[in-house]
Every structure is written in C-alpha cells, then in structure tokens.
Design a protein around this motif. Structure first.
Motif, mmCIF file in Angstrom:
data_model
loop_
_atom_site.group_PDB
_atom_site.id
_atom_site.type_symbol
_atom_site.label_atom_id
_atom_site.label_comp_id
_atom_site.label_asym_id
_atom_site.label_seq_id
_atom_site.Cartn_x
_atom_site.Cartn_y
_atom_site.Cartn_z
ATOM 1 N N ILE A 79 0.842 -1.325 0.009
ATOM 2 C CA ILE A 79 -0.105 0.043 -0.072
ATOM 3 C C ILE A 79 0.785 1.269 -0.012
ATOM 4 C CG2 ILE A 79 -0.422 0.233 2.508
ATOM 5 C CD1 ILE A 79 -3.585 0.771 1.495
ATOM 6 N N GLU A 80 1.863 1.178 0.734
ATOM 7 C CA GLU A 80 3.054 2.358 0.567
ATOM 8 C C GLU A 80 3.477 2.506 -0.837
ATOM 9 O OE1 GLU A 80 5.006 2.039 5.049
ATOM 10 O OE2 GLU A 80 5.782 0.975 3.362
ATOM 11 N N ILE A 144 -5.464 -4.602 -2.058
ATOM 12 C CA ILE A 144 -4.655 -3.313 -1.724
ATOM 13 C C ILE A 144 -4.820 -2.364 -2.721
ATOM 14 C CG2 ILE A 144 -2.040 -2.534 -1.463
ATOM 15 C CD1 ILE A 144 -3.348 -3.966 1.033
ATOM 16 N N VAL A 147 -8.135 -0.384 -2.528
ATOM 17 C CA VAL A 147 -8.085 0.439 -1.252
ATOM 18 C C VAL A 147 -7.100 1.663 -1.730
ATOM 19 C CG1 VAL A 147 -7.260 0.693 1.162
ATOM 20 C CG2 VAL A 147 -8.358 -1.385 0.605
ATOM 21 N N ALA A 150 -9.152 3.872 -3.578
ATOM 22 C CA ALA A 150 -10.317 4.690 -2.663
ATOM 23 C C ALA A 150 -9.582 5.924 -2.127
ATOM 24 C CB ALA A 150 -10.923 3.861 -1.702
ATOM 25 N N VAL A 151 -8.474 5.683 -1.614
ATOM 26 C CA VAL A 151 -7.563 6.741 -0.979
ATOM 27 C C VAL A 151 -7.332 7.886 -1.878
ATOM 28 C CG1 VAL A 151 -5.304 7.412 0.385
ATOM 29 C CG2 VAL A 151 -6.621 5.482 0.857
ATOM 30 N N ARG A 153 -8.720 8.655 -4.924
ATOM 31 C CA ARG A 153 -10.014 9.310 -5.227
ATOM 32 C C ARG A 153 -10.378 10.487 -4.427
ATOM 33 N NH1 ARG A 153 -15.186 5.501 -6.812
ATOM 34 N NH2 ARG A 153 -16.045 7.673 -7.272
ATOM 35 N N ARG A 154 -10.492 10.181 -3.147
ATOM 36 C CA ARG A 154 -10.593 11.105 -2.117
ATOM 37 C C ARG A 154 -9.599 12.084 -2.143
ATOM 38 N NH1 ARG A 154 -13.714 13.196 1.733
ATOM 39 N NH2 ARG A 154 -13.581 13.079 3.969
ATOM 40 N N THR A 174 -4.925 11.384 3.736
ATOM 41 C CA THR A 174 -6.398 10.539 3.584
ATOM 42 C C THR A 174 -6.018 8.983 4.119
ATOM 43 O OG1 THR A 174 -7.196 11.838 1.449
ATOM 44 C CG2 THR A 174 -7.781 9.502 1.790
ATOM 45 N N GLU A 177 -6.572 9.295 7.615
ATOM 46 C CA GLU A 177 -8.218 9.304 7.773
ATOM 47 C C GLU A 177 -8.593 7.820 7.745
ATOM 48 O OE1 GLU A 177 -10.327 11.155 4.883
ATOM 49 O OE2 GLU A 177 -12.247 10.895 5.922
ATOM 50 N N LEU A 178 -8.145 7.092 6.699
ATOM 51 C CA LEU A 178 -8.240 5.517 6.714
ATOM 52 C C LEU A 178 -7.882 4.784 7.772
ATOM 53 C CD1 LEU A 178 -9.392 2.958 5.278
ATOM 54 C CD2 LEU A 178 -6.985 3.072 3.827
ATOM 55 N N ARG A 179 -6.522 4.859 8.358
ATOM 56 C CA ARG A 179 -6.294 4.295 9.447
ATOM 57 C C ARG A 179 -7.222 4.347 10.624
ATOM 58 N NH1 ARG A 179 -1.055 5.409 7.566
ATOM 59 N NH2 ARG A 179 -0.968 7.280 8.466
ATOM 60 N N GLU A 180 -7.467 5.893 10.881
ATOM 61 C CA GLU A 180 -8.448 5.971 11.949
ATOM 62 C C GLU A 180 -9.890 5.561 11.752
ATOM 63 O OE1 GLU A 180 -11.920 8.470 13.232
ATOM 64 O OE2 GLU A 180 -10.897 9.138 11.292
ATOM 65 N N ALA A 181 -10.336 5.455 10.546
ATOM 66 C CA ALA A 181 -11.664 5.100 10.309
ATOM 67 C C ALA A 181 -11.688 3.444 10.492
ATOM 68 C CB ALA A 181 -12.047 5.382 8.729
ATOM 69 N N VAL A 182 -10.582 2.740 10.296
ATOM 70 C CA VAL A 182 -10.759 1.193 10.425
ATOM 71 C C VAL A 182 -10.389 1.058 11.840
ATOM 72 C CG1 VAL A 182 -10.644 0.895 7.803
ATOM 73 C CG2 VAL A 182 -8.565 0.734 9.365
ATOM 74 N N ILE B 79 -17.896 2.702 8.705
ATOM 75 C CA ILE B 79 -17.550 1.531 8.098
ATOM 76 C C ILE B 79 -18.053 0.325 8.697
ATOM 77 C CG2 ILE B 79 -15.199 1.405 9.431
ATOM 78 C CD1 ILE B 79 -14.144 0.853 6.422
ATOM 79 N N ARG B 140 -16.738 11.967 2.662
ATOM 80 C CA ARG B 140 -16.517 10.845 3.712
ATOM 81 C C ARG B 140 -17.188 9.723 3.547
ATOM 82 N NH1 ARG B 140 -13.264 9.834 8.114
ATOM 83 N NH2 ARG B 140 -14.103 8.299 9.575
ATOM 84 N N PHE B 143 -15.844 7.808 0.371
ATOM 85 C CA PHE B 143 -14.522 7.218 0.583
ATOM 86 C C PHE B 143 -14.693 5.799 1.612
ATOM 87 C CE2 PHE B 143 -10.543 7.608 3.614
ATOM 88 C CZ PHE B 143 -9.907 6.446 2.819
ATOM 89 N N ILE B 144 -15.526 6.121 2.456
ATOM 90 C CA ILE B 144 -15.814 5.055 3.415
ATOM 91 C C ILE B 144 -16.485 3.923 2.644
ATOM 92 C CG2 ILE B 144 -17.133 4.186 5.457
ATOM 93 C CD1 ILE B 144 -14.570 5.695 6.083
ATOM 94 N N ASP B 146 -16.096 3.223 -0.681
ATOM 95 C CA ASP B 146 -15.096 2.650 -1.728
ATOM 96 C C ASP B 146 -14.209 1.606 -0.951
ATOM 97 O OD1 ASP B 146 -16.035 4.068 -3.929
ATOM 98 O OD2 ASP B 146 -14.258 5.626 -3.667
ATOM 99 N N ALA B 150 -14.117 -2.549 -1.213
ATOM 100 C CA ALA B 150 -13.038 -3.173 -1.551
ATOM 101 C C ALA B 150 -12.868 -4.474 -0.662
ATOM 102 C CB ALA B 150 -11.801 -2.144 -1.485
ATOM 103 N N ARG B 179 -6.770 -3.315 8.542
ATOM 104 C CA ARG B 179 -6.140 -2.623 9.503
ATOM 105 C C ARG B 179 -4.779 -2.960 9.389
ATOM 106 N NH1 ARG B 179 -10.928 -3.534 12.387
ATOM 107 N NH2 ARG B 179 -10.285 -5.646 13.024
ATOM 108 N N VAL B 182 -2.575 -1.087 6.587
ATOM 109 C CA VAL B 182 -2.385 0.276 6.724
ATOM 110 C C VAL B 182 -1.991 0.810 7.902
ATOM 111 C CG1 VAL B 182 -4.495 0.891 5.179
ATOM 112 C CG2 VAL B 182 -4.768 0.826 7.519
#
Lengths: 190, 190
Positions: A79-80, A144, A147, A150-151, A153-154, A174, A177-182, B79, B140, B143-144, B146, B150, B179, B182
């Motif tokens: 992903i990096e 990956i 995902v 998705a990052v 696009r945002r 972003t 934000e993904l790390r925090e959301a999951v 999510i 958001r 994004f969530i 998308d 995935a 998780r 990322v």
C-alpha cells in the motif's frame, strides 16, 4: 508551453471539453469537435475511435503510475508503494483547471461516467499486475489496489478543491483518515 | 424451492447462464435464451431490456444492503455499518454455486465485465446515500463506501472459494487484514 497544448490531439481534447461544457456530450458531434479544433473529421479519427474516447485516450497516467510502482523502494509495503505512486500523479493531472472541468463534464454525462469507471478499472488492473511483479499474491494485490484507489479518489477530489495543498500531502492525510476509520473502537463504559 | 426457481425471470437467468457458459456471451441470442427457458422472446423482453441485462436486472442486493445500512445501530461507525450490512449479503448470494458460475461468465466477457462495474457503481452510489442519511459528510461517505466495497470484494471472493466460512466471518477477517495493511510501520533499526 505544456506538451498537451502543442499538438492536434490536445487541440481536439480541449475543443471537445469546451463543446461538452457548452452544449452537453450528447449534442456534440465529432464534426463539431474537429471544426472547433481547426482540423478535419479524418484527423479526429486518427487519434480517437469515437467521441466518448476523447477525454480518455491518454494512457499517460497509467504508464506513469505503473512505472512509479515498479521503481518503488522494495522495502515499501504494497500500500505504501501504491500511495507513493498515486501521490505523484499531480504532474500528470496538471493543469488542475483542465482536470476540474473534465471531472464536471464527466459527472454530467452517464455515457462519459461509464467510460470513466472502465478506464479507472483498467488502471487498477495495471496496478494489480505491477504489485504482482513485486511478489504480492494476486488476491491481496487486487485488494490493496482497490483500497489505494479509494484513498486516491478522495485525495484527488480534495486536491481539486484546495489549490494550496500538494496531492502527495493529501494522499498522506487521507491514508491517516483511513487508519483512523478502520481502527478498532476504543472500549467504552456500558 | 428458492423463489428464484419458481418464476419465468429465474428460468431466463439460468438459461442465459448455461448458454453463456457453453458458447460464450457474444454467440448467444435472446431467441436462444427464451427457447431454452421454454418461453417466447416477447416474454424475455418483459423482464430484460437486452441480453446484457439478464445477469444484472435484479436489484435485490442493492435494496437489501441499503435497508441493512438504514437499520444499523446508530452507534456503529460508518465503516462498521457498511461492513455489517455487506456481511449479510450471503442470503442474497445463495445459491453459492450460481454466483460462482455467474462470476466466471462475467469475467470471460468484456461486455458483461463492463456492465458488472457499472452495476457495482450503482450499488456504491446507493450506499453513499444511505450513509449520508446517517449524517455522514458526502465526501467521507464516498470514501468509506469505496473502502468497504474493497473489503467486500475480497471477502466475497474468499467466500466463493471456501464453502466452510460465512461471509460475515470473512468480512471481519478482511477488515482485520486492512487494519494490518494500513498500520504505520513499526520502526526498525537502520
């Protein structure tokens, strides 16, 4: 002058964009696009199979992203590697104003929006193969890539709205934000 | 007998799937599909606008997912609400064998693969709206959605390959994989 301003293909793209903006995709003909660009219909078909392709024929973005992933530091996680590559797309997306107009025209036409989806899926397929070349298992490479797109696009839509940020900064933001959301929920009382 | 076995629409779907498998999408005609299902061409067009739609006309999945998201516990994060909903799609995807055959037929035809992409985008749009109804900001919500799709794509392909796991288990397992993928790298020496 950017390369895209100097050639017939670029003139056709800009003419098409102007006409799609002014009168809509459906009501614009190939003949009008060619005339507006000061070219013949025959020249148009040298570059594009039909009017739906005018805004999509350019494979520069895909080639750029694949090259970036293939050249990425082998120590980066999948992903990096993808997010680093996607963060460098800014140079392809410029001029920003053109991309912004293009996004609006595509959103206004179901036919163009479908073509955009298919184009994005083609780019995703190429990125999946690039990850596979790095040794990533195919199912994981697909995941990956989905995902990371998705990052991207945002981040790209933020970049279009914010002239002061760089795309790579917004990709990093972003991803955070993904790390925090999951993240697993912190346990609460009750 | 499952509902889909009892009606003309289901017979047409199964006939189309068999013919697409046996001779390919391109070489199959609407007349053949109708004949194989023991119905008239006219009956076919009562259910589907064209042969590309036979495998997609069913909006049951989208309606199910939207209802699940709208009914989800208000305390769930966006999510979590989506992944919980997507994990319940198993009841719609059954029989698994039909879905597996459908996935293979779609992968073998560019026309069907394009239609599948567009259908998935329609479902995503509906889920974005469902999140917006829960008060999630539109950018958001997109994004969530998308990201959740995935996860769902990977979990569904695992579910198709593993008859012993439930879809909701595989969604949870794939969310854990996300998780981990990322997570910030743990610092290493050098």
């Amino acid at each position: 002058m950017p390369r895209w301003e100097s050639d017939a293909q670029g003139r056709l793209k800009r003419a098409a964009l102007e006409l799609f903006e002014a009168q809509g995709f459906e009501r614009t003909s190939v003949a009008q696009i060619a005339r507006t660009a000061g070219l013949t219909e025959r020249s148009f078909y040298r570059y594009f199979p039909d009017k739906r392709e005018v805004l999509f024929a350019d494979d520069e973005l895909q080639a750029h992203l694949v090259a970036q992933v293939e050249a990425a530091d082998p120590d980066l996680t999948p992903i990096e590697a993808l997010l680093t590559a996607l963060g460098t797309a800014e140079e392809i997306f410029r001029p920003r104003e053109f991309l912004l107009r293009r996004v609006r025209v595509i959103a206004a036409s179901p036919a163009l929006a479908e073509r955009d989806l298919i184009k994005l899926a083609d780019i995703a397929d190429a990125l999946v193969r690039a990850l596979e070349h790095r040794g990533v298992e195919p199912g994981r490479a697909r995941f990956i890539t989905d995902v990371a797109i998705a990052v991207s696009r945002r981040a790209t839509s933020r970049w279009l709205a914010d002239p002061d940020a760089t795309l790579s900064e917004l990709v990093a933001q972003t991803a955070a934000e993904l790390r925090e959301a999951v993240a697993p929920p912190t346990p609460t009382a009750g």
